[in-house]
Design a protein around this motif. Structure first.
Motif, PDB file in Angstrom:
ATOM      1  N   ALA A 200       0.961  -1.154   0.043  1.00 21.27           N
ATOM      2  CA  ALA A 200       0.024  -0.110   0.031  1.00 21.27           C
ATOM      3  C   ALA A 200       0.956   1.346  -0.038  1.00 21.27           C
ATOM      4  CB  ALA A 200      -0.876  -0.015   1.482  1.00 21.27           C
ATOM      5  N   ALA A 201       1.914   1.123   0.486  1.00 22.39           N
ATOM      6  CA  ALA A 201       3.014   2.296   0.644  1.00 22.39           C
ATOM      7  C   ALA A 201       3.357   2.735  -0.810  1.00 22.39           C
ATOM      8  CB  ALA A 201       3.897   1.950   1.687  1.00 22.39           C
ATOM      9  N   LEU A 202       3.730   1.574  -1.355  1.00 22.48           N
ATOM     10  CA  LEU A 202       4.202   1.903  -2.852  1.00 22.48           C
ATOM     11  C   LEU A 202       3.383   2.327  -3.522  1.00 22.48           C
ATOM     12  CD1 LEU A 202       6.275  -1.527  -3.428  1.00 22.48           C
ATOM     13  CD2 LEU A 202       7.267   0.904  -3.476  1.00 22.48           C
ATOM     14  N   ASP A 210       3.404  10.278  -9.991  1.00 18.15           N
ATOM     15  CA  ASP A 210       3.047  10.543 -11.297  1.00 18.15           C
ATOM     16  C   ASP A 210       2.245  11.661 -11.543  1.00 18.15           C
ATOM     17  OD1 ASP A 210       0.680   9.862 -10.258  1.00 18.15           O
ATOM     18  OD2 ASP A 210       0.262   7.870 -10.987  1.00 18.15           O
ATOM     19  N   GLY A 211       2.230  12.485 -10.697  1.00 15.79           N
ATOM     20  CA  GLY A 211       1.412  13.812 -10.766  1.00 15.79           C
ATOM     21  C   GLY A 211      -0.069  13.863 -10.762  1.00 15.79           C
ATOM     22  N   SER A 212      -0.488  12.627 -10.088  1.00 15.39           N
ATOM     23  CA  SER A 212      -1.831  12.474  -9.794  1.00 15.39           C
ATOM     24  C   SER A 212      -2.543  12.844  -8.538  1.00 15.39           C
ATOM     25  CB  SER A 212      -2.453  10.932 -10.220  1.00 15.39           C
ATOM     26  OG  SER A 212      -1.819   9.979  -9.431  1.00 15.39           O
ATOM     27  N   SER A 213      -1.757  13.330  -7.742  1.00 16.80           N
ATOM     28  CA  SER A 213      -2.230  13.539  -6.345  1.00 16.80           C
ATOM     29  C   SER A 213      -2.885  14.917  -6.218  1.00 16.80           C
ATOM     30  CB  SER A 213      -0.760  13.655  -5.410  1.00 16.80           C
ATOM     31  OG  SER A 213      -0.105  14.715  -5.808  1.00 16.80           O
ATOM     32  N   GLY A 214      -2.922  15.466  -7.217  1.00 15.73           N
ATOM     33  CA  GLY A 214      -3.897  16.714  -7.078  1.00 15.73           C
ATOM     34  C   GLY A 214      -3.320  17.829  -6.563  1.00 15.73           C
ATOM     35  N   SER A 215      -3.976  19.015  -6.695  1.00 12.39           N
ATOM     36  CA  SER A 215      -3.430  20.222  -6.313  1.00 12.39           C
ATOM     37  C   SER A 215      -4.341  21.302  -5.696  1.00 12.39           C
ATOM     38  CB  SER A 215      -2.612  20.894  -7.625  1.00 12.39           C
ATOM     39  OG  SER A 215      -3.691  21.442  -8.590  1.00 12.39           O
ATOM     40  N   ASP A 216      -5.228  20.780  -5.419  1.00 13.00           N
ATOM     41  CA  ASP A 216      -6.408  21.286  -4.747  1.00 13.00           C
ATOM     42  C   ASP A 216      -6.615  21.378  -3.200  1.00 13.00           C
ATOM     43  OD1 ASP A 216      -7.309  22.540  -7.083  1.00 13.00           O
ATOM     44  OD2 ASP A 216      -8.574  21.111  -7.677  1.00 13.00           O
ATOM     45  N   ILE A 217      -5.442  20.843  -2.470  1.00 12.79           N
ATOM     46  CA  ILE A 217      -5.486  20.589  -1.181  1.00 12.79           C
ATOM     47  C   ILE A 217      -5.416  21.847  -0.323  1.00 12.79           C
ATOM     48  CG2 ILE A 217      -4.217  19.452   0.483  1.00 12.79           C
ATOM     49  CD1 ILE A 217      -5.176  17.506  -1.583  1.00 12.79           C
ATOM     50  N   PRO A 218      -6.441  22.123   0.454  1.00 14.90           N
ATOM     51  CA  PRO A 218      -6.525  23.406   1.344  1.00 14.90           C
ATOM     52  C   PRO A 218      -5.164  23.406   2.178  1.00 14.90           C
ATOM     53  CG  PRO A 218      -8.319  22.084   1.611  1.00 14.90           C
ATOM     54  CD  PRO A 218      -7.468  21.199   0.989  1.00 14.90           C
ATOM     55  N   LYS A 219      -4.596  24.692   2.345  1.00 16.01           N
ATOM     56  CA  LYS A 219      -3.186  25.085   2.442  1.00 16.01           C
ATOM     57  C   LYS A 219      -3.340  25.088   4.128  1.00 16.01           C
ATOM     58  CE  LYS A 219      -1.549  28.051  -1.299  1.00 16.01           C
ATOM     59  NZ  LYS A 219      -1.011  29.264  -1.711  1.00 16.01           N
ATOM     60  N   ARG A 353      -2.453   5.850 -15.907  1.00 11.63           N
ATOM     61  CA  ARG A 353      -1.030   5.195 -16.401  1.00 11.63           C
ATOM     62  C   ARG A 353      -0.676   3.867 -15.283  1.00 11.63           C
ATOM     63  NH1 ARG A 353       4.333   6.207 -15.594  1.00 11.63           N
ATOM     64  NH2 ARG A 353       3.740   8.261 -14.588  1.00 11.63           N
ATOM     65  N   MET A 354      -0.353   2.842 -15.951  1.00 18.48           N
ATOM     66  CA  MET A 354      -0.069   1.728 -15.178  1.00 18.48           C
ATOM     67  C   MET A 354       1.477   1.620 -15.155  1.00 18.48           C
ATOM     68  SD  MET A 354      -0.249  -0.790 -13.173  1.00 18.48           S
ATOM     69  CE  MET A 354      -1.852  -1.345 -12.852  1.00 18.48           C
ATOM     70  N   ASP A 355       2.281   1.908 -14.165  1.00 12.41           N
ATOM     71  CA  ASP A 355       3.695   1.878 -14.269  1.00 12.41           C
ATOM     72  C   ASP A 355       4.273   0.613 -13.391  1.00 12.41           C
ATOM     73  OD1 ASP A 355       3.469   2.453 -11.633  1.00 12.41           O
ATOM     74  OD2 ASP A 355       4.283   4.558 -11.951  1.00 12.41           O
ATOM     75  N   GLY A 356       5.493   0.606 -13.446  1.00 11.82           N
ATOM     76  CA  GLY A 356       6.132  -0.649 -12.698  1.00 11.82           C
ATOM     77  C   GLY A 356       6.053  -0.699 -11.381  1.00 11.82           C
ATOM     78  N   VAL A 357       5.871   0.425 -10.755  1.00 11.12           N
ATOM     79  CA  VAL A 357       5.644   0.275  -9.023  1.00 11.12           C
ATOM     80  C   VAL A 357       4.263  -0.034  -8.609  1.00 11.12           C
ATOM     81  CG1 VAL A 357       5.720   2.102  -7.329  1.00 11.12           C
ATOM     82  CG2 VAL A 357       7.227   2.208  -8.764  1.00 11.12           C
ATOM     83  N   LYS A 358       3.313   0.210  -9.498  1.00 11.91           N
ATOM     84  CA  LYS A 358       1.980  -0.075  -9.105  1.00 11.91           C
ATOM     85  C   LYS A 358       2.011  -1.610  -9.457  1.00 11.91           C
ATOM     86  CE  LYS A 358      -0.335   4.259 -10.618  1.00 11.91           C
ATOM     87  NZ  LYS A 358      -1.089   4.834 -11.394  1.00 11.91           N
ATOM     88  N   LEU A 359       2.495  -2.274 -10.541  1.00 10.43           N
ATOM     89  CA  LEU A 359       2.633  -3.679 -10.900  1.00 10.43           C
ATOM     90  C   LEU A 359       3.160  -4.411  -9.730  1.00 10.43           C
ATOM     91  CD1 LEU A 359       1.947  -5.930 -12.671  1.00 10.43           C
ATOM     92  CD2 LEU A 359       3.998  -5.665 -13.880  1.00 10.43           C
ATOM     93  N   ILE A 360       4.510  -3.935  -9.111  1.00 10.00           N
ATOM     94  CA  ILE A 360       5.338  -4.445  -8.082  1.00 10.00           C
ATOM     95  C   ILE A 360       4.245  -4.485  -6.869  1.00 10.00           C
ATOM     96  CG2 ILE A 360       7.230  -4.316  -6.549  1.00 10.00           C
ATOM     97  CD1 ILE A 360       8.589  -3.287  -9.023  1.00 10.00           C
ATOM     98  N   ALA A 361       3.753  -3.445  -6.670  1.00  9.68           N
ATOM     99  CA  ALA A 361       2.993  -3.388  -5.449  1.00  9.68           C
ATOM    100  C   ALA A 361       1.757  -4.467  -5.563  1.00  9.68           C
ATOM    101  CB  ALA A 361       2.200  -2.104  -5.370  1.00  9.68           C
TER     102      ALA A 361
END
Length: 404
Positions: A200-202, A210-219, A353-361
């Motif tokens: 789960a940590a991976l 991968d840039g999918s974390s989002g940028s609308d997080i309240p400061k 996007r499915m990358d190697g890290v997600k596959l290993i996880a």
């Protein structure tokens, strides 16, 4: 003298049944008219094990499918204009009416098949209604608070950090299961906990990279989000352990009717608390405007929330079924497997996007799950061997008494 003869006849009957010959049956039972075939008991035992594994597999499918779809729909809700924290909390428990038809069916089936047995059970072993109501209400309040903290965490944290903290659930549950449910933390179980935590940590690291974390997080909300998500993980693990304790010590039953009863009652209490919070916070006034401003339209808004509610109810049914039939730790193991499974669903339906890290996880999660299942198999085989040894000791003791 007569007692010794009777013991010898009983021993002869047991040995005759084990050999399956007619002479042994005649010695122990007479003409053998009421005896069961020697293979009947093993076949019944095999059919019970097959039915048990089938039920476990169905519950696993409910948990993984419900959790993955609900997580996907929650992400869609926030991405397209949804902002209500209490609404996301409500939909996690408001689908409880879906359990009513199944609950009525299994209750009716149980009463029609064995009215006398059910009446005897209800009068002797079933806890008082007041006690059950207090337990279900307490679980419902805990569930509502847990759902709200998860909603806050999802809003205040990037997906990467959120996913990493969620990985702590199975570790928290290992501790609670050890103290509350007397779960034995064997090597394979600990191996499973470690693998699933890293898996789960991976996934969280992959979300952050991968840039999918989002940028609308309240400061300025990161500390609150971190604390609330960590507390929610610990609380959810505690809830699962308390549910297992309720099944084992209070209800003393793991039937489908009992599982559905707990699901319906505890989720009804959680829904009442969540709806009360929705009105008390004033967020209900913004629902109409939120629906009108939803990117995909009002119909899509309503369908997203409705499908989310259905998905969470399927997940809840599977969770409680696994708690009743296996253990709370196994249930959390399955839930953690769903964390690396969610990106796969996102790849299929959202084009991620499915990358190697997600596959290993995902492979690590499968390895961790198989480790736990193999430990369950070893424990089951050890229990059967112990039972056969006890029967052999009883027969040996009876033989010594007859010889004397």
């Amino acid at each position: 003298m007569s007692e010794a003869v009777e013991i010898q006849l009983q021993i002869a009957g047991i040995r005759g049944q084990e050999r399956g010959d007619d002479h042994g049956q005649a010695a122990g039972i007479g003409n053998g008219g009421g005896a069961c075939p020697p293979t009947a008991a093993p076949r019944r035992e095999l059919s019970k094990r097959i039915a048990w594994w089938a039920l476990v597999i169905v519950n696993i499918v409910f948990v993984l499918a419900g959790q993955s779809v609900a997580t996907l729909l929650g992400r869609i809700y926030y991405d397209h204009g949804g902002k209500s924290l209490w609404m996301q909390t409500v939909v996690q428990s408001c689908g409880t009416p879906l359990a009513i038809p199944l609950l009525i069916y299994f209750r009716t089936r149980k009463s029609s098949s064995s009215v006398a047995a059910a009446a005897a059970e209800g009068s002797s072993s079933r806890p008082p209604v007041v006690k059950l109501a207090a337990i279900y209400a307490g679980l419902g309040v805990l569930l509502a608070g847990d759902n709200l903290m998860y909603s806050y965490g999802l809003l205040y944290l990037p997906m990467s950090t959120y996913s990493i903290i969620l990985a702590s659930q199975v570790s928290f549950n290992a501790v609670f299961s050890y103290f509350l449910n007397k779960e034995k933390l064997r090597a394979l179980v600990l191996n499973s906990v470690v693998l699933l935590t890293f898996s789960a940590a991976l996934v969280g690291v992959s979300h952050g990279s991968d840039g999918s974390s989002g940028s609308d997080i309240p400061k300025g909300k990161f500390p609150a989000g971190f604390a609330l998500t960590l507390a929610a993980s610990a609380l959810f693990s505690l809830i699962l352990s308390l549910m297992q304790l309720t099944f084992e010590e209070v209800l003393k039953s793991d039937t489908l009717a009992t599982v559905l009863e707990m699901q319906f009652c505890s989720n009804t209490a959680a829904a009442l608390v969540s709806v009360s919070g929705l009105f008390a916070s004033g967020e209900w006034r913004a629902i109409a405007g939120e629906m009108a401003a939803y990117d995909k339209g009002e119909v899509a808004y309503a369908m997203t929330l409705a499908c989310t509610a259905v998905s969470w109810q399927l997940c809840t049914m599977g969770l409680m079924g696994l708690v009743a039939s296996v253990s709370s730790l196994f249930t959390n193991v399955i839930g953690t497997v769903g964390t690396p499974l969610s990106p796969v669903v996102a790849v299929i339906f959202l084009g991620d996007r499915m990358d190697g890290v997600k596959l290993i996880a995902m492979l690590m999660a499968v390895w961790g799950l198989l480790s736990y299942v193999y430990q369950q198999y070893l424990d089951d085989r050890h229990a059967k061997a112990k039972e056969r040894g006890e029967k052999s000791d009883q027969q040996l003791q009876a033989t010594k008494i007859s010889a004397e």
